[in-house]
Design an enzyme around this catalytic site. Structure first.
Site, PDB file in Angstrom:
ATOM      1  N   SER A 100       5.698  -9.389  -2.583  1.00 25.17           N
ATOM      2  CA  SER A 100       5.550  -7.958  -2.832  1.00 25.17           C
ATOM      3  C   SER A 100       5.053  -7.210  -1.604  1.00 25.17           C
ATOM      4  O   SER A 100       5.711  -7.178  -0.578  1.00 25.17           O
ATOM      5  CB  SER A 100       4.622  -7.760  -4.037  1.00 25.17           C
ATOM      6  N   ASP A 240       7.731  -0.808  -1.592  1.00 27.20           N
ATOM      7  CA  ASP A 240       7.065  -1.968  -1.010  1.00 27.20           C
ATOM      8  C   ASP A 240       8.116  -3.045  -0.751  1.00 27.20           C
ATOM      9  O   ASP A 240       9.313  -2.826  -0.951  1.00 27.20           O
ATOM     10  CB  ASP A 240       5.924  -2.470  -1.901  1.00 27.20           C
ATOM     11  N   ASP A 242       9.254  -5.755  -2.106  1.00 25.33           N
ATOM     12  CA  ASP A 242      10.231  -6.209  -3.107  1.00 25.33           C
ATOM     13  C   ASP A 242      10.711  -5.073  -3.995  1.00 25.33           C
ATOM     14  O   ASP A 242      11.450  -5.288  -4.954  1.00 25.33           O
ATOM     15  CB  ASP A 242       9.666  -7.353  -3.948  1.00 25.33           C
ATOM     16  N   ASP A 244       9.391  -3.170  -6.259  1.00 24.20           N
ATOM     17  CA  ASP A 244       9.017  -2.976  -7.665  1.00 24.20           C
ATOM     18  C   ASP A 244       8.030  -1.823  -7.795  1.00 24.20           C
ATOM     19  O   ASP A 244       7.616  -1.475  -8.893  1.00 24.20           O
ATOM     20  CB  ASP A 244       8.458  -4.255  -8.297  1.00 24.20           C
TER      21      ASP A 244
END
Length: 448
Positions: A100, A240, A242, A244
């Site tokens: 992340s 960010d 990833d 999400d």
């Protein structure tokens, strides 16, 4: 063995803590636990742009194939794409390789069930139990019963189509800046906004394996804040690593964090009659200003512990449609089963387009109370010291009395790092800044 799974899957420094061996074991145990009794199960595997992703993917896939499951490899796509496509493709599970917003040396492995939801603690514990048992009773098929690796070339296209379909409106006429954090959104976000007709301006969309999240993206939005003004954009979005999570920037270069985004979206959805039970789900870290704004708009708030999994649990238990965190993890449960940065950005852009109001105007629904967050570095085994040390407890009570109902002290241990987060809110920025640093220093001193 201590618990492998943290608040967001298994995380660690790649190749020392999160090794290829551990990735293989997680693939093997995860595939076994999540697909027991299924004929030729299918598991999706994806990754972000970290250099360690290739190594961990190879090991994870080997583990999945070793129990006779198929591994459908999606390549580099956002985490929420795995959640959505697990459902859309009728897969038995999905796995995302990402850490992340963490620095490049970290990586992580996160599982989703066949409905696209993160695993329960019980399922995670069962995966760990299988590993610790030495894979007792886990089959080792041979010949034609082994699994195959399949490359799914349409995954990115399918996710982009899904994300675009969540708004049902052209974004023509909007100038939008995107900060892709040199991460998993570098194709998906750019293509989605461009295909919807927006004029886009992009930074940090050139991943090289080592520059993910490096002074960019949602954890470092300063560059985007300047870029939006420089390019005369109507808004900007920072993802960010990833994708999400997502933060926004208004046309004047002001940061629009998750609390603002939630309030804007909740107000808009309530006006359309699409906010279930007129309720917004937030965490204890949300600014008091959000609570006040929601009260003024006659929107109920349900408050959970920190972590998007707890927000989701509350939403599923009560059937709520919108929830999220100040950090930009926003869950639109009518669209996806997890936080989705691209879907969030598209919802905000569509609200600007449909209402004809600027993002600066829309964010005026909420006034932020000054908030300070300071990290205290503590060993993992001492993260509860703030609940046990008498002097620290007394200091917290003293600070709460000084704030006298016009602010609060909130302390919580990080689920992924050796940190305790000290958060204070109040009316006087300088005062709470000093208090927060003093308390963080006290906690660190007591641990060393």
């Amino acid at each position: 063995m201590s618990r492998l799974f943290g608040t967001d899957g298994v995380r660690g420094i790649a190749n020392t803590e999160l090794t290829a061996e551990l990735a293989y074991n997680l693939g093997r145990a995860g595939a076994y636990v999540l697909t027991e009794g299924t004929h030729k199960p299918k598991i999706l595997v994806a990754k972000d742009t970290r250099i360690s992703g290739d190594m961990l993917e190879a090991a994870l896939v080997a583990g999945i194939l070793s129990v006779g499951a198929e591994a459908l490899c999606l390549g580099v796509v956002p985490t929420p794409a795995v959640a959505h496509l697990t459902r859309a493709y009728g897969a038995d599970a999905g796995v995302m390789i990402s850490a992340s917003h963490n620095p490049v040396e970290y990586n992580g492995i996160k599982f989703f069930d066949d409905k696209g939801y993160k695993l329960s603690d019980d399922l995670e514990d069962e995966i760990q139990r299988v590993i610790e048992s030495g894979f007792e009773n886990v089959p080792s098929p041979t010949g034609a019963n082994l699994g195959r690796e399949i490359i799914e070339k349409a995954a990115l296209e399918d996710y982009i189509s899904f994300a675009k379909d969540t708004i049902g409106i052209s974004l023509e006429g909007l100038r939008v800046a995107l900060d892709c954090a040199n991460g998993a959104s570098h194709e998906a976000a750019v293509r989605a906004f461009r295909e919807l007709g927006a004029e886009i301006f992009v930074i940090n969309d050139n991943p090289d394996g080592t520059n993910i999240n490096e002074n960019c993206g949602s954890t470092h939005p300063e560059e985007l804040m300047e870029y939006v003004v420089k390019k005369k954009c109507h808004m900007g979005f920072a993802f960010d690593g990833d994708a999400d999570r997502c933060l926004a920037v208004d046309e004047q270069g002001n940061l629009v964090d998750g609390d603002f985004i939630l309030t804007i979206c909740a107000k808009y959805l309530k006006e359309l009659g699409r906010l279930k039970d007129d309720t917004l789900v937030v965490t204890v870290m949300s600014n008091l200003g959000l609570m006040i704004a929601c009260k003024n708009e006659k929107i109920n708030t349900a408050v959970t512990k920190v972590g998007d999994r707890y927000v989701l649990e509350e939403m599923l238990a009560k059937g709520y449609s919108l929830g999220g965190e100040q950090s930009g993890h926003i869950i639109f449960l009518d669209h996806n089963s997890t936080g989705d940065g691209l879907v969030t950005a598209l919802q905000v852009a569509s609200i600007v387009k449909r209402t004809g109001k600027s993002l600066f105007e829309l964010k005026n629904v909420m006034k932020v109370l000054p908030q300070v967050l300071v990290n205290a570095k503590v060993p993992n085994n001492m993260k509860n010291i703030y609940e046990e040390d008498e002097e620290i407890i007394a200091e917290i009570k003293k600070m709460e009395a000084a704030l006298d109902g016009c602010g609060r002290v909130l302390i919580r241990p990080s689920g992924t790092e050796p940190l305790v987060r000290v958060m204070l809110e109040g009316e006087n920025q300088a005062e709470i800044d000093e208090m927060a640093h003093n308390l963080a220093n006290m906690i660190e001193a007591k641990c060393n």
